[in-house]
Design a protein around this motif. Structure first.
Motif, PDB file in Angstrom:
ATOM      1  N   ALA A 122      -2.871   1.723  -2.126  1.00  0.00           N
ATOM      2  CA  ALA A 122      -1.587   2.387  -2.363  1.00  0.00           C
ATOM      3  C   ALA A 122      -1.275   2.387  -3.861  1.00  0.00           C
ATOM      4  O   ALA A 122      -0.788   3.380  -4.400  1.00  0.00           O
ATOM      5  N   GLY A 135       5.389   2.569  -1.545  1.00  0.00           N
ATOM      6  CA  GLY A 135       6.193   2.129  -0.412  1.00  0.00           C
ATOM      7  C   GLY A 135       5.851   2.887   0.862  1.00  0.00           C
ATOM      8  O   GLY A 135       4.901   3.673   0.899  1.00  0.00           O
ATOM      9  N   LEU A 136       6.646   2.653   1.912  1.00  0.00           N
ATOM     10  CA  LEU A 136       6.291   3.197   3.239  1.00  0.00           C
ATOM     11  C   LEU A 136       6.856   4.593   3.478  1.00  0.00           C
ATOM     12  O   LEU A 136       6.516   5.244   4.463  1.00  0.00           O
ATOM     13  N   ARG A 190       8.166   5.346   6.944  1.00  0.00           N
ATOM     14  CA  ARG A 190       7.326   5.159   8.133  1.00  0.00           C
ATOM     15  C   ARG A 190       7.526   3.766   8.688  1.00  0.00           C
ATOM     16  O   ARG A 190       7.687   2.810   7.931  1.00  0.00           O
ATOM     17  N   SER A 243      -3.989   7.765   9.334  1.00  0.00           N
ATOM     18  CA  SER A 243      -4.364   7.490   7.940  1.00  0.00           C
ATOM     19  C   SER A 243      -3.879   8.616   7.048  1.00  0.00           C
ATOM     20  O   SER A 243      -3.880   9.775   7.450  1.00  0.00           O
ATOM     21  N   LYS A 278      -5.184   8.581   3.958  1.00  0.00           N
ATOM     22  CA  LYS A 278      -6.226   8.576   2.929  1.00  0.00           C
ATOM     23  C   LYS A 278      -7.285   9.604   3.262  1.00  0.00           C
ATOM     24  O   LYS A 278      -7.538   9.877   4.437  1.00  0.00           O
ATOM     25  N   GLY A 302      -9.958   7.830   4.970  1.00  0.00           N
ATOM     26  CA  GLY A 302      -9.470   6.709   5.779  1.00  0.00           C
ATOM     27  C   GLY A 302      -9.797   6.906   7.247  1.00  0.00           C
ATOM     28  O   GLY A 302      -9.898   8.017   7.736  1.00  0.00           O
ATOM     29  N   MET A 314      -7.799   2.845  11.264  1.00  0.00           N
ATOM     30  CA  MET A 314      -7.930   1.823  12.309  1.00  0.00           C
ATOM     31  C   MET A 314      -7.592   0.427  11.776  1.00  0.00           C
ATOM     32  O   MET A 314      -7.460  -0.511  12.547  1.00  0.00           O
ATOM     33  N   GLY A 315      -7.474   0.310  10.440  1.00  0.00           N
ATOM     34  CA  GLY A 315      -7.295  -1.011   9.820  1.00  0.00           C
ATOM     35  C   GLY A 315      -6.091  -1.752  10.364  1.00  0.00           C
ATOM     36  O   GLY A 315      -6.205  -2.883  10.863  1.00  0.00           O
ATOM     37  N   PHE A 342       4.056  -6.079   3.830  1.00  0.00           N
ATOM     38  CA  PHE A 342       3.508  -6.315   5.168  1.00  0.00           C
ATOM     39  C   PHE A 342       3.567  -7.810   5.425  1.00  0.00           C
ATOM     40  O   PHE A 342       3.135  -8.601   4.589  1.00  0.00           O
TER      41      PHE A 342
HETATM   42  P1  ADP Z   1      -6.690   3.400   6.496  1.00  0.00           P
HETATM   43  O1  ADP Z   1      -6.626   2.287   5.494  1.00  0.00           O
HETATM   44  O2  ADP Z   1      -8.065   3.693   6.887  1.00  0.00           O
HETATM   45  O3  ADP Z   1      -5.887   4.545   6.050  1.00  0.00           O
HETATM   46  P2  ADP Z   1      -4.893   1.721   7.892  1.00  0.00           P
HETATM   47  O4  ADP Z   1      -4.584   1.567   9.307  1.00  0.00           O
HETATM   48  O5  ADP Z   1      -5.313   0.452   7.209  1.00  0.00           O
HETATM   49  O6  ADP Z   1      -5.998   2.808   7.744  1.00  0.00           O
HETATM   50  O7  ADP Z   1      -3.628   2.286   7.154  1.00  0.00           O
HETATM   51  C1  ADP Z   1      -2.903   3.306   7.727  1.00  0.00           C
HETATM   52  C2  ADP Z   1      -2.005   3.951   6.736  1.00  0.00           C
HETATM   53  O8  ADP Z   1      -0.906   3.109   6.441  1.00  0.00           O
HETATM   54  C3  ADP Z   1      -2.605   4.241   5.418  1.00  0.00           C
HETATM   55  O9  ADP Z   1      -3.345   5.451   5.400  1.00  0.00           O
HETATM   56  C4  ADP Z   1      -1.377   4.349   4.516  1.00  0.00           C
HETATM   57  O10 ADP Z   1      -0.842   5.666   4.537  1.00  0.00           O
HETATM   58  C5  ADP Z   1      -0.420   3.425   5.161  1.00  0.00           C
HETATM   59  N1  ADP Z   1      -0.355   2.161   4.415  1.00  0.00           N
HETATM   60  C6  ADP Z   1      -1.015   1.036   4.726  1.00  0.00           C
HETATM   61  N2  ADP Z   1      -0.711   0.059   3.799  1.00  0.00           N
HETATM   62  C7  ADP Z   1       0.159   0.638   2.930  1.00  0.00           C
HETATM   63  C8  ADP Z   1       0.855   0.169   1.809  1.00  0.00           C
HETATM   64  N3  ADP Z   1       0.703  -1.100   1.340  1.00  0.00           N
HETATM   65  N4  ADP Z   1       1.690   1.014   1.158  1.00  0.00           N
HETATM   66  C9  ADP Z   1       1.845   2.256   1.570  1.00  0.00           C
HETATM   67  N5  ADP Z   1       1.237   2.770   2.643  1.00  0.00           N
HETATM   68  C10 ADP Z   1       0.405   1.963   3.341  1.00  0.00           C
END
Ligand code: ADP
Length: 671
Positions: free
Chosen positions: A558, A599-600, A603, A614, A616, A619, A622-623, A650
């Motif tokens: 991010a 930031g979020l 979301r 995702s 990304k 991306g 699934m993380g 988080f």
């Molecule tokens: P990926 O990393 O493959 O995109 P994740 O499940 O780990 O899959 O993350 C899902 C989405 O959550 C990310 O694509 C991103 O948009 C959002 N996200 C995760 N961590 C952050 C963060 N620290 N800040 C902003 N957005 C985040």
């Protein structure tokens, strides 16, 4: 396998090299200091000579001036004396002129005259009264003077006489013969007579009269002054009795005295010099001791080489590193004993490059071989070695043993690979689980519909057996498909969790350490705030570590989207803060991963954790889903919120009072 024995083949063994680091050149003035005593002595001798010579000259001049003034005064005294004598003779002649004629020829009467007697008592030798025809009328002394008798008291050499004459009124003359020597003796004051040899000399230098015996006094100062008109063609000569000592007479004494002083001064200077030297020596010894202590305590190897590449110095760290003593290394040219035999050519090329001054500024890696055959990885930094005059005299290399670091890096790489592999497997499991979940319903529906169709067909009078059979097969296949999906999910997701009491701080540190390089590359700074009294949790450390890694990596991703420059070009630091703390509910501990990224954007955590969500480009989405599964399997939870001041936060919570039966719970969960 072992390193070649010393001297290595081809190595030119030369006599011990000259000291590479010479002392800085001393100023020319100090270098010539040794000659100072000699120069001082010569200068001193010259001074003494000049001084003595000047003194002698001054004394001679003074004596000469005295001589002149004494001569002048004496000449006037002598002149006056003779004048007076002539006057007395004239008075006597006047008296004789008035004497009656009868008495004139009577010698007795003449001799009885007081003026005559006084004259004879002074310095007259004889007095003669002559008549007009120059016949002797009277003469004193009466008997004819024996030659030399009257002058008995006068030395032979100066026995000449002089005379005075005066005219007698009425005719005739009075002649008085006198001794000039006697005259001088009676009239030269004693203090002058002690100082000078007073003489009367003729025009040819013959001595007429002298206060001494007339012996010549060599090397004395003298002065002559004319006695005219008292004595025509005669001179009064004063010869100084004292001789001004020539300068070289006092030379030895002056020299000895001077040299004593000089030796005293030089000894004092020498003492100062010796003290300076011993102070400098003490300082040098201290410095040398310091230097060798410092060099010995260094863990960095040091080596100095001359411009030809010959080793001239190695420190203890280097000898320890390669297992050869300094004596075995110093003085040797490449190839060196510690070069691996199978790498000699490459090492030689590197050496030649370094000698040409083209060694990389940031250092270069090389592989050496310890005497016992063990390979060592080293990082070498080369720098020119210059002397006090800024001339390059060789190369100085500092050597770091990076064998351990290299191994650690390899281990780390291996660990990351394994972890990535694990993550991929877990992800596949999740995918399969999601697919199974998603397929389960349609498959169940297919089975139900199929069972319904079979039931209704069986209620018909004459069901088509082929169709019935096909439908039964369809049901069997649908059930089989369901089982396959379920089994694959089980196979991929079931990982035996290794539940154990683990310290979350160590887990967090381990996870962040694994990402160190990646974070450095992305220029992300991580701050760890670890709670000192965090209770142990029973969990699978590897899985929890994966959760931490995933959250930190997401935060870094991010941040990567943010510019390192703010609106006003103020540099904005990319920061991730990982904090372990006790949760507000004492039964839980918490890990917060917070960033200063975008930031979020509204979301919620459910949306972010949805499978395949995702934003990304590459991306998987699934993380977070996997993280949540892992945490829920541990009876924990994952939450996400906007961080105060911008960015995302988080938080994961894990219970602290879970007993090892969690194993069973986990199995039930994943079943
Ligand atoms: P990926 O990393 O493959 O995109 P994740 O499940 O780990 O899959 O993350 C899902 C989405 O959550 C990310 O694509 C991103 O948009 C959002 N996200 C995760 N961590 C952050 C963060 N620290 N800040 C902003 N957005 C985040």
């Amino acid at each position: 396998m072992l390193a070649p024995a010393l001297p290595p083949p081809g190595a030119a063994v030369t006599p011990p090299p000259r000291p590479l680091l010479a002392l800085p050149p001393r100023p020319a003035l100090r270098r010539g200091l040794w000659a100072l005593p000699l120069l001082l002595s010569l200068a001193f001798v010259a001074l003494v000579l000049a001084w003595l010579r000047a003194n002698e000259r001054a004394d001679l001049e003074l004596q000469r001036l005295e001589l002149i003034s004494d001569a002048l005064s004496l000449e006037s005294q002598v002149g006056a004396r003779i004048e007076r004598e002539a006057l007395l003779l004239r008075e006597l002649a006047q008296r004789l002129g008035t004497e009656p004629q009868a008495l004139r020829a009577v010698t007795a009467h003449f001799a009885g005259l007081p003026e005559v007697q006084q004259g004879m008592r002074r310095f007259w030798l004889s007095v003669t009264w002559l008549d007009t025809a120059n016949r002797i009328q009277a003469h004193l002394p009466e008997q004819a003077p024996r030659p030399g008798a009257a002058e008995a008291s006068v030395p032979q050499s100066v026995g000449l006489s002089a005379h005075l004459s005066a005219a007698v009124p009425g005719g005739g003359a009075l002649v008085a013969r006198y001794s000039p020597t006697e005259m001088l003796r009676q009239n030269v004051p004693w203090w002058l007579a002690r100082k000078y040899d007073v003489r009367i000399v003729g025009i040819l230098g013959e001595v007429t009269a002298s206060t001494t015996d007339g012996r010549e006094l060599p090397d004395r100062q003298s002065y002559r002054i004319s006695m005219a008109p008292t004595f025509a063609d005669s001179y009064l000569e004063l010869i100084a009795r004292d001789r001004i000592a020539p300068w070289y007479r006092s030379f030895p004494i002056a020299m000895v005295a001077g040299f004593v002083l000089l030796i005293g001064a030089i000894t004092w200077m020498l003492r100062r010099q010796v003290l300076d030297v011993s102070r400098a020596e003490a300082a040098w010894r201290t410095e040398a001791a310091w230097r060798s202590a410092m060099e010995d305590s260094l863990t960095v190897g040091l080596r100095a080489r001359d411009l030809e590449g010959r080793l001239v110095y190695v420190n203890r760290a280097l000898t320890d590193m390669v297992g050869y003593s300094a004596d075995e290394l110093v003085g040797h040219m490449p190839p060196m004993a510690y070069w691996p035999a199978d790498d000699t050519e490459e090492s030689m090329q590197r050496h030649q490059r370094n000698m040409a001054g083209a060694a990389p500024r940031g250092g270069y890696e090389a592989r050496w071989q310890h005497r016992d055959g063990k390979r060592i990885d080293v990082m070498i930094f080369e720098a020119p070695l210059v002397d006090a005059g800024n001339r390059q005299i060789g190369w100085m290399g500092s050597i770091l043993d990076i064998t351990a670091t290299k191994r650690a890096e390899e281990r780390e790489r291996h660990q990351v690979d394994t972890m990535t592999h694990h993550a991929r497997l877990t992800m596949l499991g999740e995918v399969a689980s999601t697919l199974a979940h998603e397929l389960n319903q349609p498959l169940t529906a297919i089975s139900s519909y199929n069972a319904g169709v079979i039931n209704s067909m069986q209620r018909q009078a004459a069901p088509d057996p082929v169709l019935l059979r096909a439908l039964q097969r369809l049901g069997e296949q649908a059930a089989h498909a369901g089982r396959i999906v379920q089994r694959i999910r089980e196979f991929l997701t079931r990982r035996e969790p290794q539940l154990e009491a683990c310290a979350l701080n160590a887990v967090v540190e381990g996870g962040v350490a694994l990402l160190k390089r990646e974070l450095e590359r992305q220029r992300v700074h991580v701050d760890l705030h670890l709670c000192a009294d965090l209770p142990l949790v029973v969990a699978d450390a590897v899985l929890v570590e994966q959760v931490v890694i995933n959250l930190v990596r997401n935060a870094a991703d991010a941040l990567a989207e943010t510019s390192t420059h703010g609106i006003e070009s103020e540099p904005v630091e990319r920061r991730v803060e990982v904090r372990t703390l006790r949760s507000s509910d004492p039964r839980f501990v918490r890990i917060d991963v917070r960033d200063n990224g975008p930031g979020l954007e509204g979301r919620r955590v459910e949306a972010l954790c949805a499978a395949f969500y995702s934003t990304k480009r590459d991306g998987m989405g699934m993380g977070l889903a996997i993280c949540r599964s892992i945490l829920e399997a541990h009876h924990g939870a994952l939450d996400a919120s906007e961080a105060p001041g911008g960015g995302a936060c988080f938080s994961l919570t894990l219970p602290v009072d879970r007993v090892p039966t969690a194993q069973a719970a986990f199995e039930a969960e994943t079943a």
